[in-house]
Design an enzyme around this catalytic site. Structure first.
Site, PDB file in Angstrom:
ATOM      1  N   SER A   1      14.238  20.899  91.554  1.00  0.00           N
ATOM      2  CA  SER A   1      13.002  21.354  90.674  1.00  0.00           C
ATOM      3  C   SER A   1      13.147  22.129  89.300  1.00  0.00           C
ATOM      4  O   SER A   1      12.068  21.940  88.663  1.00  0.00           O
ATOM      5  CB  SER A   1      11.748  22.130  91.470  1.00  0.00           C
TER       6      SER A   1
ATOM      7  N   LYS B   1      11.177  28.661  83.778  1.00  0.00           N
ATOM      8  CA  LYS B   1      10.754  27.755  84.465  1.00  0.00           C
ATOM      9  C   LYS B   1       9.430  28.036  85.174  1.00  0.00           C
ATOM     10  O   LYS B   1       9.236  29.305  85.219  1.00  0.00           O
ATOM     11  CB  LYS B   1      11.855  27.483  85.662  1.00  0.00           C
TER      12      LYS B   1
ATOM     13  N   SER C   1      17.648  23.149  94.057  1.00  0.00           N
ATOM     14  CA  SER C   1      16.659  23.092  92.800  1.00  0.00           C
ATOM     15  C   SER C   1      17.552  23.591  91.410  1.00  0.00           C
ATOM     16  O   SER C   1      16.947  23.331  90.510  1.00  0.00           O
ATOM     17  CB  SER C   1      15.369  23.531  93.113  1.00  0.00           C
TER      18      SER C   1
END
Length: 489
Positions: free
Chosen positions: A161, A85, A185
């Protein structure tokens, strides 16, 4: 590698792919080339935003040349392709925009402690995944790189996220990818994309080399996976502390991979289908998924009772909002240092700018009071769980939400989180309390979209053991989205 074989490998989890390499059936380079083929075949998902293919090839070739994969001592994940990520998992020398236009040219100068652990375990890093600006949103549609498409439907968000990672895993691009979780997230995108997402307990992994914690302990890093065993093995990789860490989680009694394979003793489980915040808008299909999971657990010998710990929802929402305003003000300073000038308002997302502006005026007393409120609500939550081992709740209060809902400015940071919590419900409570929490793809809407069900407990081992039981009782591995890589129908 032949594209047909590359797509066939999408069905194999990370441990399975590493086992193929250890047996000499494929090389690490071949596994990587297959993953790159799958990335190229799914470009329209916009899940992978930074290609690090040559870096990955060099690492894979070095693994093959060393012969370490064939010795059986490289670990259960060695040689498996892996995505990071683009937030919270810095890789030295690679871009690190964190979803922000102000940081579009930012390059990390050192790697995160967890990334070093991934590399030490032989995971082959070959790209970075899409994320909203600074992880502020539970959706992934940043202005910098555009929205990530949910492989289940282009009309709903993949969550955030860690939405880029979740979409890549859900589509079969990779068996696992890293994520981070501050108010849900990891678990929100796991629910939206129909994969496994575990938020570890506070202190399980280090924020070294430059941080002690994130958002005063709300943030934890881990991964999105399709199988429970991959989730457990990856947690074994990152579990631990670095010198100087402010606190740590106790070492597990057995490796998490072993815990995930063991049948747990009967657990006392509290089940709730309500929301801890001010909302009664809970999708009946979500309620049905939670209740169905409860019946599965009862059939496995666990004791379930209805109920839920209570908290002060306003105190929690106020505190989370304050912590985010200060965090965004800190990241604004990072952008200022990177740019060598004062950033412009239009270099940030509108909702980010609201948080930044509030962060400029948040007082030290307000910040201290927010931390005190977090601790007070944690004690209240823990008291409400006395006599129970595990909490069973929805991951989201709805199915996967539409785009344009969870990233919009609402005038104030508190109003922003009111909208988020009306959708996410319980997820932030695991971050506030520091409890471990896992989302499992155990439900579906009538339209075939995934519904995640969430288990929360003070420690990860019992969650992984329960997750392993549920995975056997209600398998999800064969449930793939319409945009699964290589699908032709």
């Amino acid at each position: 590698m032949d594209s047909t074989l590359a797509f066939e490998l999408a069905d194999t989890d990370a441990i399975g792919q590493a086992a193929l390499a250890a047996a000499g059936e494929v090389t690490a380079v071949e596994l990587l080339d297959a993953a790159i083929t799958r990335v190229e075949a799914t470009r329209t998902l916009n899940a992978v935003i930074t290609d690090l293919f040559e870096r990955g090839r060099s690492q894979a070739a070095a693994l093959d040349e060393s012969g370490v994969l064939r010795t059986g001592q490289a670990g259960p994940l060695a040689g498996t392709p892996f995505l990071l990520k683009d937030l919270g998992t810095a890789l030295a020398g690679a871009g690190e925009s964190m979803g922000s236009r102000a940081l579009r040219d930012h390059i990390a100068t050192e790697s995160a402690w967890t990334v070093d652990r991934y590399l030490d375990a032989g995971l082959v890093v070959f790209g970075k995944t899409n994320t909203p600006e600074w992880g502020n949103h539970c959706t992934t549609e940043p202005l910098l790189s555009g929205p990530t498409v949910n492989p289940w439907s282009s009309t709903v968000t993949p969550g955030g996220s860690s939405g880029g990672s979740a979409a890549a895993v859900a589509a079969g691009v990779v068996p696992a990818a890293s994520g981070g979780d501050g108010t849900g997230s990891i678990r929100v995108p796991a629910s939206c994309c129909g994969v496994v997402g575990l938020k570890p307990r506070r202190g399980r992994a280090s924020f070294a080399p430059d941080g002690g914690h994130g958002l005063e302990g709300l943030v934890n890093n881990h991964a999105l996976t399709r199988t429970v065993r991959d989730c457990a093995a990856l947690l074994d990789v990152i579990a631990g502390t670095a010198p100087g860490d402010p606190y740590s989680a106790p070492a597990p009694a057995v490796p998490f991979l072993q815990a995930a394979a063991q049948a747990p003793p009967a657990q006392r489980i509290l089940i709730a289908t309500s929301s801890p915040f001010h909302t009664d808008r809970i999708n009946p299909e979500v309620v049905a998924a939670v209740e169905s999971t409860g019946r599965l657990l009862e059939g496995l010998g666990h004791r379930l009772e209805p109920g839920a710990p209570t908290i002060d929802p306003d105190a929690v929402a106020d505190a989370v909002a304050v912590l985010h305003t200060v965090s965004n003000a800190e990241l604004y300073e990072l952008a200022q240092a990177h740019l060598g000038r004062t950033p412009h308002e239009d270099e940030f997302e509108p909702s980010t700018w609201v948080m930044i502006r509030e962060g400029f005026t948040t007082t030290g007393l307000a910040y201290a009071n927010a931390i005190a409120a977090i601790h007070a609500q944690t004690r209240r939550f823990a008291a409400g769980m006395a006599g129970y081992d595990v909490l069973l709740v929805p991951t989201l209060l709805t199915g996967p939400p539409p785009y344009g809902l969870l990233n919009q400015p609402r005038g104030t940071t508190r109003a922003f989180f009111d909208v988020e919590f009306a959708t996410t419900g319980w997820t932030a409570l695991a971050n506030v309390t520091g409890w471990a929490a896992i989302s499992l793809p155990l439900g579906q809407t009538r339209d075939g979209l995934p519904i995640g069900v969430q288990l929360m407990a003070p420690d990860e081992a019992i969650l992984l053991a329960l997750a392993g039981q549920l995975e056997q009782a209600a398998p999800w591995a064969d449930r793939t989205p319409p945009r699964w890589v290589g699908k032709t129908d």
